[in-house]
Design an enzyme around this catalytic site. Sequence first.
Site, short mmCIF file in Angstrom:
data_model
loop_
_atom_site.label_atom_id
_atom_site.label_comp_id
_atom_site.label_asym_id
_atom_site.label_seq_id
_atom_site.Cartn_x
_atom_site.Cartn_y
_atom_site.Cartn_z
CB SER A 171 42.64 -9.19 -88.84
OG SER A 171 43.59 -10.21 -88.98
CE LYS A 174 41.94 -12.34 -90.64
NZ LYS A 174 42.49 -12.84 -89.36
CE1 TYR A 209 43.62 -12.96 -94.28
CE2 TYR A 209 45.94 -13.60 -94.39
CZ TYR A 209 44.85 -13.18 -93.65
OH TYR A 209 44.97 -12.97 -92.30
CB VAL A 218 48.43 -7.90 -86.78
CG1 VAL A 218 48.92 -7.54 -88.18
CG2 VAL A 218 49.55 -8.41 -85.92
CE1 TYR A 273 41.93 -12.30 -85.08
CE2 TYR A 273 42.95 -10.66 -83.69
CZ TYR A 273 42.61 -11.12 -84.94
OH TYR A 273 42.95 -10.40 -86.04
#
Length: 462
Positions: free
Chosen positions: A80, A83, A205, A275, A257
């Site tokens: 992530s 991103k 992705y 992650v 998050y």
Amino acid sequence: MTGAGQGPSAASPDALPFDPIGDALGRIRTEFLDDHRGEVADYIPQLGEADPAAFGLALVGVAGSVYRVGEADVPFTIQSISKPFVYALALADAGIDDVLGRVGVEPSGEAFNAISLEPGTGRPSNPMINAGAILTTSLVRGTGPDERFERIRDLLSRCAGRVLEVDDAVFRSEHETGDRNRALAYLMRHAGSLTADVEAAVDTYFRQCSVLVTAVDLATMAATLANGGVNPRTGEEVLGQSAAEQVLTVMATCGMYDYSGEWLFRVGLPAKSGVSGGVVAVSPSQFGIGLYSPRLDGRGNSVRGVAASEAISERFTLHLMHQVGRTAPTFERVAPDVGLVVAADDQGTSVSVGDAPRNADVAVLAVQGYLEFASAEQALLALRTRTDDTDSPEALILDLGHVTRCHPVAAALLDAMIEQIESRGVTVVTVDRRERRLLASSAEFTTRSEALARCRGGWRER
Ligand code: GLN
């Protein structure tokens, strides 16, 4: 495996015998080394194989210095943390309005893989959760998934300062097990927010998540954001300054998050986690931090990465809301009794510093450091005080030779003030030995004596 304080390249400060910054990082690493809480992600076998003991920390300054301790050169997949960088690329490709129309910038307060879509539009809350990231990826320009991905990989590589490779096994596993991400994409496609083909969007992705990085790479990428989009190690302008600012803003509000609020409260830095155990944090204008420790907490953030970031922020006083105070005085004093006022004499050129009489005809105001809003405000006050009173000089020399940088806002404020002063009959000229023409409103000279000669000329004519 690299031990604390070892393993740097020869050019790194941590190769030198005295390295207080590397030592401080090493102490923080030692402090949290025995924290074995959390679980390594195992939704795909490759992530489950990560060494749970690995703990790497790296810091890259905006001047390009690298500090690293522990397993800072161990590769892992970026996941992530890709991103925010892909978001920067989408902003550059599609423009801010188009991107904002398709992906929001509101913290979702939900887990990274939540179905967090705006009712009616299907717009995902933000680009840091999976739904928003898949949509963001689909906005990157490219004739097909391959070209789109190559552009993403190229951007990540330029931020890291080296060519980054893909872990094909991780990519294949992500692809095989990625049904929840596919489901998110289908929901967005159904709602109309995702217009691209679902398989193509998730394929790109999954690839971007499978790019291999190290903690040093992450710190360099973070430092590129800290440095306004210019990679401090290669000098390349990878992102525009406003894209860097926009990305940092979304990282600050949504990067961790459903821990983003408490993270900003405790650590106070824009950040992003992944992650596989990576964390990046950015101290704007100062440096980037990259951390790697694979055990995750319940929200999917690295346990030791979060703890060490908190310690780094606290020990180096990095919280964004911290009031730093002014670091250097903006001025040499202008009052005649402290000697920076130039006295009139008949020689025409000599500058008398230190013994000027009260009724000096030319005043010198020397400004130094970074001229931004707050320091310009001080300069305006000094200019006004010096020209308002009854012994206002006939002319004023504004010496900008020691200004390191002048923000356009500061230049506009000073230009407006100079025009007002001149309308009252006081001549204003600037001095800059580097001839940078920082201000538009006045004549510029390279030395104070040249400026003085000019002021005297103007004064005699009157
Ligand atoms: N590949 C992961 C996923 O899409 C990335 C998520 C993460 O790093 N939190 O599920």
